[in-house]
Design a protein around this motif. Structure first.
Motif, short mmCIF file in Angstrom:
data_model
loop_
_atom_site.label_atom_id
_atom_site.label_comp_id
_atom_site.label_asym_id
_atom_site.label_seq_id
_atom_site.Cartn_x
_atom_site.Cartn_y
_atom_site.Cartn_z
N UNK A 48 0.82 -1.21 0.00
CA UNK A 48 0.00 0.00 0.00
C UNK A 48 0.86 1.26 0.00
N UNK A 49 1.91 1.25 0.81
CA UNK A 49 2.75 2.44 0.88
C UNK A 49 3.46 2.73 -0.42
N UNK A 50 4.03 1.71 -1.06
CA UNK A 50 4.80 1.94 -2.27
C UNK A 50 3.92 2.34 -3.45
N UNK A 51 2.75 1.74 -3.57
CA UNK A 51 1.88 2.06 -4.70
C UNK A 51 1.13 3.37 -4.48
N UNK A 52 0.79 3.69 -3.23
CA UNK A 52 0.07 4.93 -2.95
C UNK A 52 1.00 6.12 -2.79
N UNK A 53 2.30 5.89 -2.69
CA UNK A 53 3.25 6.97 -2.41
C UNK A 53 3.19 8.09 -3.44
N UNK A 54 2.86 7.76 -4.68
CA UNK A 54 2.76 8.81 -5.71
C UNK A 54 1.69 9.84 -5.38
N UNK A 55 0.72 9.47 -4.54
CA UNK A 55 -0.35 10.38 -4.13
C UNK A 55 0.10 11.33 -3.03
N UNK A 56 1.30 11.12 -2.49
CA UNK A 56 1.74 11.85 -1.31
C UNK A 56 1.26 11.12 -0.06
N UNK A 57 1.31 11.77 1.11
CA UNK A 57 0.87 11.11 2.35
C UNK A 57 -0.65 10.98 2.40
N UNK A 58 -1.17 10.07 1.61
CA UNK A 58 -2.61 9.95 1.40
C UNK A 58 -3.32 9.43 2.65
N UNK A 59 -4.57 9.81 2.79
CA UNK A 59 -5.41 9.28 3.86
C UNK A 59 -5.85 7.86 3.51
N UNK A 60 -6.33 7.15 4.52
CA UNK A 60 -6.87 5.82 4.26
C UNK A 60 -8.04 5.90 3.29
N UNK A 61 -8.86 6.93 3.42
CA UNK A 61 -10.03 7.05 2.57
C UNK A 61 -9.64 7.21 1.10
N UNK A 62 -8.58 7.96 0.84
CA UNK A 62 -8.14 8.13 -0.54
C UNK A 62 -7.60 6.82 -1.11
N UNK A 78 -2.98 0.02 7.92
CA UNK A 78 -1.61 0.42 7.55
C UNK A 78 -1.51 1.87 7.09
N UNK A 79 -2.61 2.47 6.67
CA UNK A 79 -2.61 3.85 6.19
C UNK A 79 -3.51 4.67 7.10
N UNK A 80 -3.05 5.82 7.60
CA UNK A 80 -1.84 6.58 7.22
C UNK A 80 -0.60 6.27 8.06
N UNK A 81 -0.65 5.25 8.92
CA UNK A 81 0.48 5.00 9.81
C UNK A 81 1.78 4.77 9.05
N UNK A 82 1.69 4.20 7.84
CA UNK A 82 2.91 3.91 7.09
C UNK A 82 3.74 5.16 6.83
N UNK A 83 3.09 6.32 6.70
CA UNK A 83 3.82 7.56 6.39
C UNK A 83 4.66 8.03 7.57
N UNK A 84 4.31 7.59 8.78
CA UNK A 84 5.12 7.93 9.95
C UNK A 84 6.41 7.11 9.99
N UNK A 88 6.55 9.20 1.67
CA UNK A 88 6.28 8.77 0.30
C UNK A 88 7.52 8.84 -0.60
N UNK A 89 8.33 9.88 -0.42
CA UNK A 89 9.52 10.02 -1.25
C UNK A 89 10.49 8.86 -1.05
N UNK A 90 10.67 8.44 0.18
CA UNK A 90 11.59 7.32 0.45
C UNK A 90 11.02 6.00 -0.07
N UNK A 91 9.72 5.84 0.02
CA UNK A 91 9.11 4.61 -0.50
C UNK A 91 9.18 4.55 -2.02
N UNK A 92 8.99 5.69 -2.68
CA UNK A 92 9.12 5.71 -4.14
C UNK A 92 10.54 5.36 -4.56
#
Length: 289
Positions: A48-62, A78-84, A88-92
């Protein structure tokens, strides 16, 4: 005119299907899991983090909205906790590094070949045709804003990423128009085969009760037949076929832009790469290539 459109859908779908393992391998590559783990991101959070990272620190709802067929409870776990844990930049960056390592391991010297360069050129030409059409395609648009890698094997991967998300966003719009929510879409996918229903249910983290309720809703609406097996009615099969056909129509633009001859060339060039990647990481795809 209709025959011409049918032909375009056919070669567009064939080209997408042939090149897709070049992108999809990253979701099953041990290199990706290792790269995400180095950031402290494990398990499904990596996907989820790697594929959603292009959206920025997205909410779970997004993420629920754009990924569509996963259980909301799974996404929220897992979202948004993964961004902590990792930005997103590091995951990309980790995902692209994993793609590089995976392709070099499985394809070897082919990553530097003229064949790879030509395949990347054709795929980029197709993908660039989508860039003026981001409307209604949020996950595609987010990936389209990312910089192009310079090396041909990574440019080919990025091109297929755009083509995949372009198709995926159109598919979601088609599912919505057909009145199918995320779990109902999965049930119809299972009824169509060849992926087993239990595998789809478990990987998307729907409960047995939620699955049974979705099956019952589809039976009441005339999509599925009564009985112990998951089987379409005549109407349901026709409606599912229309969903697939409309998805093909929505996704045809980049392939029509480069035309059938270049599509055929791209399929020919990429086939040995896709077969090698599928044999290693996506064995259920080998028969379709």
């Amino acid at each position: 005119m209709q025959m011409k459109e049918e032909l375009a859908c056919a070669y567009a779908r064939a080209t997408w299907n042939m090149v897709e393992p070049f992108h999809g391998a990253v979701y099953f590559a041990p290199e990706a899991q290792a790269r995400y783990a180095e950031l402290g991101v494990d398990g499904r959070a990596g996907y989820f983090g790697s594929r959603a990272a292009a959206l920025g620190p997205a909410s779970a709802e997004l993420v629920i909205a754009t990924f569509y067929n996963f259980s909301p409870e799974l996404v929220r776990s897992v979202v948004p906790a993964v961004w902590k844990t990792a930005s997103p930049e590091r995951l990309l960056a980790a995902r692209l590094a994993a793609v590089d390592a995976t392709l070099r391991r499985i394809l070897g010297p082919a990553v530097h070949s003229p064949r790879m360069e030509r395949a990347a050129e054709l795929a980029q030409e197709a993908a660039r045709a989508t860039l003026l059409h981001p409307q209604g395609r949020p996950l595609f648009a987010a990936h389209a804003a990312l910089p192009w890698p310079h090396e041909p094997h990574l440019a080919l991967w990025q091109a297929q990423t755009l083509l995949r998300e372009f198709r995926g966003d159109g598919h979601i719009a088609t599912l919505l128009a057909a009145g199918l929510d995320g779990i109902e879409a999965l049930v119809t996918h299972a009824a169509a085969g060849p992926v087993a229903a239990e595998g789809l249910r478990r990987t998307r983290a729907w409960s047995e009760d939620q699955w049974a309720q979705a099956v019952q809703r589809l039976r009441e609406r005339g999509w599925l037949a009564e009985g112990p097996d998951l089987a379409f009615t005549v109407e349901g099969r026709e409606r599912r076929a229309m969903v697939e056909h409309t998805t093909d129509e929505q996704a045809a633009l980049p392939y029509v832009a480069i035309g059938p001859e270049k599509c055929a060339e791209l399929r020919r060039l990429v086939r040995p790469y896709s077969v090698a990647l599928a044999e290693e990481l996506l064995p259920w795809r080998v028969g379709s290539l």
